[in-house]
Design a protein around this motif. Structure first.
Motif, PDB file in Angstrom:
ATOM      1  N   LEU A  65      36.157  47.249  44.417  1.00  0.00           N
ATOM      2  CA  LEU A  65      37.330  47.153  43.558  1.00  0.00           C
ATOM      3  C   LEU A  65      37.199  45.969  42.614  1.00  0.00           C
ATOM      4  CD1 LEU A  65      40.362  48.040  43.007  1.00  0.00           C
ATOM      5  CD2 LEU A  65      40.976  46.278  44.666  1.00  0.00           C
ATOM      6  N   LYS A  66      37.536  46.203  41.329  1.00  0.00           N
ATOM      7  CA  LYS A  66      37.617  45.113  40.356  1.00  0.00           C
ATOM      8  C   LYS A  66      39.011  45.164  39.743  1.00  0.00           C
ATOM      9  CE  LYS A  66      35.360  42.946  36.404  1.00  0.00           C
ATOM     10  NZ  LYS A  66      34.244  42.983  35.455  1.00  0.00           N
ATOM     11  N   THR A  67      39.771  44.080  39.882  1.00  0.00           N
ATOM     12  CA  THR A  67      41.178  44.113  39.498  1.00  0.00           C
ATOM     13  C   THR A  67      41.372  43.919  37.994  1.00  0.00           C
ATOM     14  OG1 THR A  67      41.439  41.740  39.860  1.00  0.00           O
ATOM     15  CG2 THR A  67      41.901  43.212  41.730  1.00  0.00           C
ATOM     16  N   TYR A  68      42.403  44.594  37.454  1.00  0.00           N
ATOM     17  CA  TYR A  68      42.900  44.321  36.110  1.00  0.00           C
ATOM     18  C   TYR A  68      44.151  43.454  36.182  1.00  0.00           C
ATOM     19  CZ  TYR A  68      39.847  47.434  33.463  1.00  0.00           C
ATOM     20  OH  TYR A  68      38.772  48.003  32.844  1.00  0.00           O
ATOM     21  N   SER A  69      44.892  43.570  37.291  1.00  0.00           N
ATOM     22  CA  SER A  69      46.091  42.765  37.481  1.00  0.00           C
ATOM     23  C   SER A  69      46.257  42.513  38.971  1.00  0.00           C
ATOM     24  CB  SER A  69      47.318  43.490  36.929  1.00  0.00           C
ATOM     25  OG  SER A  69      48.483  42.727  37.111  1.00  0.00           O
ATOM     26  N   VAL A  87      40.630  35.427  37.511  1.00  0.00           N
ATOM     27  CA  VAL A  87      41.631  36.481  37.350  1.00  0.00           C
ATOM     28  C   VAL A  87      41.527  37.182  35.998  1.00  0.00           C
ATOM     29  CG1 VAL A  87      43.435  34.919  36.460  1.00  0.00           C
ATOM     30  CG2 VAL A  87      44.070  37.041  37.628  1.00  0.00           C
ATOM     31  N   ALA A  88      41.175  36.441  34.942  1.00  0.00           N
ATOM     32  CA  ALA A  88      41.109  37.053  33.612  1.00  0.00           C
ATOM     33  C   ALA A  88      39.988  38.079  33.514  1.00  0.00           C
ATOM     34  CB  ALA A  88      40.936  35.970  32.543  1.00  0.00           C
ATOM     35  N   ASP A  89      38.853  37.804  34.187  1.00  0.00           N
ATOM     36  CA  ASP A  89      37.706  38.715  34.139  1.00  0.00           C
ATOM     37  C   ASP A  89      37.756  39.786  35.215  1.00  0.00           C
ATOM     38  OD1 ASP A  89      35.661  35.880  33.316  1.00  0.00           O
ATOM     39  OD2 ASP A  89      36.610  37.340  31.987  1.00  0.00           O
ATOM     40  N   GLY A  90      38.707  39.678  36.127  1.00  0.00           N
ATOM     41  CA  GLY A  90      38.809  40.657  37.211  1.00  0.00           C
ATOM     42  C   GLY A  90      38.169  40.133  38.489  1.00  0.00           C
ATOM     43  N   ILE A  91      38.936  40.161  39.569  1.00  0.00           N
ATOM     44  CA  ILE A  91      38.418  39.700  40.863  1.00  0.00           C
ATOM     45  C   ILE A  91      37.877  40.901  41.629  1.00  0.00           C
ATOM     46  CG2 ILE A  91      39.040  38.590  43.046  1.00  0.00           C
ATOM     47  CD1 ILE A  91      41.250  37.111  41.524  1.00  0.00           C
ATOM     48  N   GLU A  92      36.674  40.733  42.200  1.00  0.00           N
ATOM     49  CA  GLU A  92      36.021  41.833  42.914  1.00  0.00           C
ATOM     50  C   GLU A  92      36.278  41.740  44.417  1.00  0.00           C
ATOM     51  OE1 GLU A  92      32.296  42.332  39.767  1.00  0.00           O
ATOM     52  OE2 GLU A  92      31.902  41.961  41.881  1.00  0.00           O
TER      53      GLU A  92
END
Length: 708
Positions: A65-69, A87-92
Motif C-alpha cells: 500500500l502507498k498512501t495518498y492521504s 506523508v507528501a510522497d506517500g507512506i508505504e
C-alpha cells in the motif's frame, strides 16, 4: 434514523461532487482531493483514524500500500518525523500480516470490531494508539484491485451497511486512481520519448550512415564497413554479394525492395526512398531508411545505383512508444468521459424520482403546510439539478463536444417567459425587474433558444442574487437588420454589490466568485459566468462587463441571429393549447428497468388516459412489440441483458412497415452529446432526458402519437 441516514448520504454525495468537480478542473492537488474525501469519511463514520491509498506490487508480485492521504498516528518523536518527511510522497505499508494487509491479500472488505483478538491482526507497536475497531474497503476497476481505504475506532463499530453506504465513495476513488494511473503512464512515456530522441539526434550527428554501391554493368555490389556494422557484422564477416543482402532483409520487405529498385532503374519512379527491415546478427530487427541515386551513361541508361542506409530503429521505437502513450492518454480521456457519463446517469436517475414525485404531490390534494413543504423540496431538487447540469455543461464545453441547435423561435415570447421566471425572486427581495425589449426586433429568429436562454437566465439570476436594493434592468435593442440577419444587443444592468476591477476577468473563470465570503453568502458553483462566456463565444460573440464596487454591474453582448419569415403551422401546432388535446386511447410501451421511474411514469400515463405496457429490458420490449401494436415507444438506453440501442436496432431491422415507422423516443439520464447522436444513428425519433418534465413528455407524446 431515516432522516439522519438521508442527511449523511447527502453529505457524502456533496463531498463526492466537490471531489469530481475539482478533479475534472484540476484546481486541487490530488493529495488535497483525497484529504478532503478522507476527512469527510472520518466524520460520517465517527472514526478516529484512516487512510486512502493505492495498491501496488513489488518485484516479487506481492501487494503493498502507498498512501495518498493518511491521519497522523505518530506515537513518538521518531515516528512523527518519519510521518512529516514522507506523508507528501506517500507512506508505504508492506506488512501483509495485518488487518489492512488482509484486505490486499483477500481482495475483500475486512470488518473487525475486536482487533485485539482478531487472528488477522499482526499487533501494533508499543505506544501506538489502540485499535478498537477497523474497516478496510478495496477499490476495484473492472476485476482489478487498484486501491483501498481504511478507517478505525468508530465507537459503534462497523458493519455491512457501512460498506454499502460508502459504495459511491469507493467508486469515485477507484475512478480517480485509474485516471491518475493513465496520466502517469502517459507522462512516463513522454519523458522516455524525449530522452531517447535526444540520444538519437546526438548519435546521428556523431556517426556516418552506411552506404552501398551497385554496378549494374558488372553486377558487383559493395557494402561499406559502417553498413555491415549496422547489422552486427565486421567488414570481413559479410561478403559483398546480393545473395547475402537478400538473406538479411526480412521476407515481407524483400519483394517490395526489388520492385522499388526495378521501378527506379526503369524510370517508373523518380525517387528511391523506403523503410526496410533487416535481421541483425543477434536476431533482433533493424529498421533502415534506404535512399539511392541513379548514375546514367551518355545515352541515358542507368548503369549504377549508389545508396545510403540510416539506422532508424530508435526512431521507430520512439514512434511505437508515442503510439502507446497516445493510447494511454486516450484511455485516460475515455476513463474521464465514462466517469462523467456514469455519474450523469447515476445521479440523474434518482433525481428523476425526486422531481417526478414532487410534481405528482403538488397535483394532489395537500394541506397548505404540506404544499409548502413539497414546494421547498421541489426548489431544492431543481437547485441540485441545476448544479449537476452546470458541471456537465462545463465538461461538454471544455471537451469541445457541445453543439448548438438551429431552431425557429419567438424571441420576444422567450424573453418574456424568462422574466416571468425570475420575477417572484426579485419581488421576494423587494427589487424591481425593469425590462425593455425594442419593438423593431423581428418576431421570429433562428438559433439555439435553449442556450441563449441559459445565458440570460444565468445573468439575470446573478443580477438578482447580488442586488439587495434598487433594480435590475433587462434591455434588448436592435443594432442592425438586413434581409437575412438581425444583430441584437442584450444588456443586464443591476444596482448590486459590484465587482472590483482586479476581479472582473476572474469572475469568468470556472469555479470562481469574487471572494469566498460571497461564495458562502450567495452560494452557487461559480460556473454560471464561465459557461455563459463560453456559450457566447461558441455563438461567435463576446460577453462584456462594466462594474464598480458598490454601484452595480452591467453585462452585455451582441448576437447575430438568422431571421425567420413566419411562425409556421408546425411551430403553432407544437405550441397549441395542450389542455385541449387528449391522449386517451393511445397505446404506449415503456421500456425501463428502474422501479421508481416506472411508478412515476405510470402515474402520469394513468392521469393522461394512456393505455401502456412495461418492459424491463430490451429483450422483453421486442417480445411485447411483436405481440401487439403501439402508437409510441419510450426506450431507456441503459438496461441489463439488452440495452435500448440494440433493442431499437433489432426493431428497425424488421421488414414490416410498422417496425420502420413506430415512433421510438430515447429516455435517458445520460445527457452527453454522444448518447444523443448515437440514439439518432439507431433511428430513434427523439431524445428525452431524465429527470423529465411532465409537460415536455406530454408534448412529445402528443407530437409523435399523431395527436398534434
Amino acid at each position: 434514523m431515516e432522516q439522519n441516514s438521508a442527511h449523511l448520504s447527502n453529505l457524502l454525495l456533496s463531498a463526492i461532487y466537490v471531489a469530481q468537480k475539482e478533479f475534472i478542473a484540476s484546481n486541487w492537488s490530488i493529495q488535497k482531493i483525497f484529504d478532503m474525501l478522507l476527512e469527510t469519511l472520518l466524520k460520517l463514520t465517527s472514526s478516529q483514524y484512516g487512510f486512502i491509498g493505492k495498491v501496488l506490487q513489488d518485484t516479487q508480485g506481492a501487494p503493498y500500500l502507498k498512501t495518498y492521504s493518511i491521519t497522523n498516528i505518530a506515537w513518538n518523536e521518531d515516528t512523527r518525523k518519519f510521518f512529516e518527511d514522507n506523508v507528501a510522497d506517500g507512506i508505504e505499508f508492506r506488512n501483509l500480516k495485518t488487518l489492512f494487509g488482509s484486505v490486499m491479500t483477500s481482495q475483500k472488505a475486512v470488518i473487525s470490531n475486536s482487533p485485539k483478538t482478531d487472528p488477522r491482526s499482526g499487533g501494533i507497536p508499543f505506544g501506538h494508539p489502540a485499535l478498537e475497531s477497523f474497516l478496510g474497503i478495496p477499490f476495484f476497476i473492472r476485476d482489478r484491485m487498484i486501491g483501498m481505504a481504511g478507517i478505525a475506532n468508530s465507537p459503534n463499530g462497523y458493519n455491512e451497511d457501512t460498506i454499502k453506504f460508502l459504495e459511491p465513495f469507493s467508486s469515485t476513488c477507484a475512478t480517480i486512481l485509474m485516471s491518475l494511473e493513465e496520466n502517469e503512464e502517459k507522462q512516463k512515456f513522454q519523458s522516455q520519448l524525449a530522452l531517447v530522441n535526444d540520444r538519437y539526434e546526438l548519435a546521428l550527428t556523431a556517426s556516418n550512415d552506411g552506404y552501398w554501391d551497385w554496378d549494374l554493368q558488372t553486377d558487383v555490389i559493395y557494402f561499406s564497413p559502417r553498413w555491415k556494422e549496422m547489422f552486427g557484422y565486421t567488414d570481413f564477416e559479410f561478403e559483398n554479394t546480393m545473395d547475402n543482402w537478400k538473406k538479411i532483409i526480412l521476407p515481407d520487405d524483400l519483394l517490395k525492395a526489388l520492385e522499388l529498385t526495378e521501378d527506379f532503374i526503369s524510370g517508373k519512379t523518380s525517387e528511391f526512398k523506403a523503410v526496410q527491415r533487416f535481421r541483425h546478427k543477434n536476431g533482433t530487427t533493424v529498421h533502415i531508411l534506404s535512399r539511392a541515386i541513379r548514375q546514367k551513361d551518355d545515352k541515358g541508361k542507368v548503369i549504377r545505383l549508389v545508396g545510403a542506409h540510416t539506422d532508424i530503429t530508435e526512431q521507430v521505437k520512439n514512434e511505437e512508444n508515442l503510439t502507446i502513450a497516445k493510447e494511454k492518454a486516450e484511455g485516460a480521456s475515455r476513463a474521464k468521459a465514462e466517469f462523467l457519463s456514469t455519474m450523469s446517469h447515476e445521479i440523474r436517475t434518482p433525481m428523476n424520482g425526486v422531481i417526478g414525485t414532487t410534481h405528482l404531490l403538488l397535483e394532489s390534494n395537500l394541506a397548505p403546510f404540506q404544499k409548502e413543504l413539497v414546494e421547498t423540496l421541489k426548489f431544492s431538487a431543481d437547485h441540485l439539478m441545476n448544479l449537476i447540469n452546470d458541471i456537465l455543461d462545463f465538461s461538454k464545453i471544455e471537451s469541445g463536444k457541445l453543439e448548438l441547435e438551429k431552431n425557429k423561435f419567438p424571441l420576444r415570447f422567450t424573453l418574456e417567459q424568462i422574466i416571468k421566471l425570475h420575477s417572484p425572486k426579485a419581488k421576494e427581495k423587494g427589487i424591481q425587474i425593469v425590462s425593455s425589449i425594442a419593438e423593431d426586433i423581428p418576431d421570429f429568429l433562428i438559433g439555439d433558444s435553449l442556450r441563449l436562454g441559459q445565458v440570460i437566465n444565468n445573468l439575470l439570476n446573478n443580477a438578482i442574487k447580488f442586488t439587495e436594493k434598487g433594480k435590475v434592468e433587462f434591455i434588448v435593442r436592435l443594432e442592425s437588420l438586413n434581409e437575412n440577419t438581425a444583430v441584437i444587443l442584450f444588456e443586464i444592468v443591476d444596482t448590486g454589490i459590484g465587482i472590483p476591477l482586479e476581479y472582473q476577468q476572474k469572475v469568468f473563470e470556472a469555479f470562481t466568485q469574487e471572494n469566498s465570503r460571497n461564495e458562502r453568502k450567495y452560494g452557487g458553483t461559480g460556473l454560471g459566468l464561465s459557461i455563459s462566456r463560453k456559450l457566447i463565444e461558441i455563438m461567435k460573440s463576446e460577453i462584456h462587463l462594466e462594474s464598480e464596487l458598490g454601484k452595480g454591474s452591467k453585462f452585455y453582448f451582441s448576437l447575430s441571429l438568422e431571421r425567420a419569415s413566419s411562425w409556421d403551422q408546425e411551430i403553432e401546432k407544437e405550441n397549441a393549447d395542450l389542455s385541449k388535446l387528449s391522449l386517451k386511447g393511445k397505446k404506449l410501451l415503456l421500456v425501463e428497468d428502474n422501479d421508481v421511474n416506472i411508478i412515476l411514469a405510470s402515474r402520469f400515463f394513468e392521469k393522461w388516459g394512456i393505455a401502456f405496457d412495461v418492459a424491463t429490458n430490451g429483450i422483453k420490449a421486442i417480445e411485447k412489440i411483436l405481440d401487439k401494436s403501439y402508437d409510441i415507444v419510450l426506450m431507456d438506453l441503459q438496461m441489463p441483458e439488452m440495452d435500448g440501442f440494440e433493442a431499437c436496432r433489432l426493431i428497425r431491422s424488421r421488414e414490416d412497415k410498422y417496425f420502420q415507422q413506430v415512433p421510438i423516443l430515447a429516455l435517458s439520464a445520460d445527457v452527453f452529446l454522444e448518447s444523443k447522436n448515437k440514439a439518432q444513428d439507431y433511428k430513434m425519433n427523439d431524445f428525452i432526458s431524465k429527470p423529465f418534465r411532465p409537460e415536455e413528455l406530454y408534448q412529445k407524446i402528443l407530437k409523435y402519437a399523431n395527436v398534434l
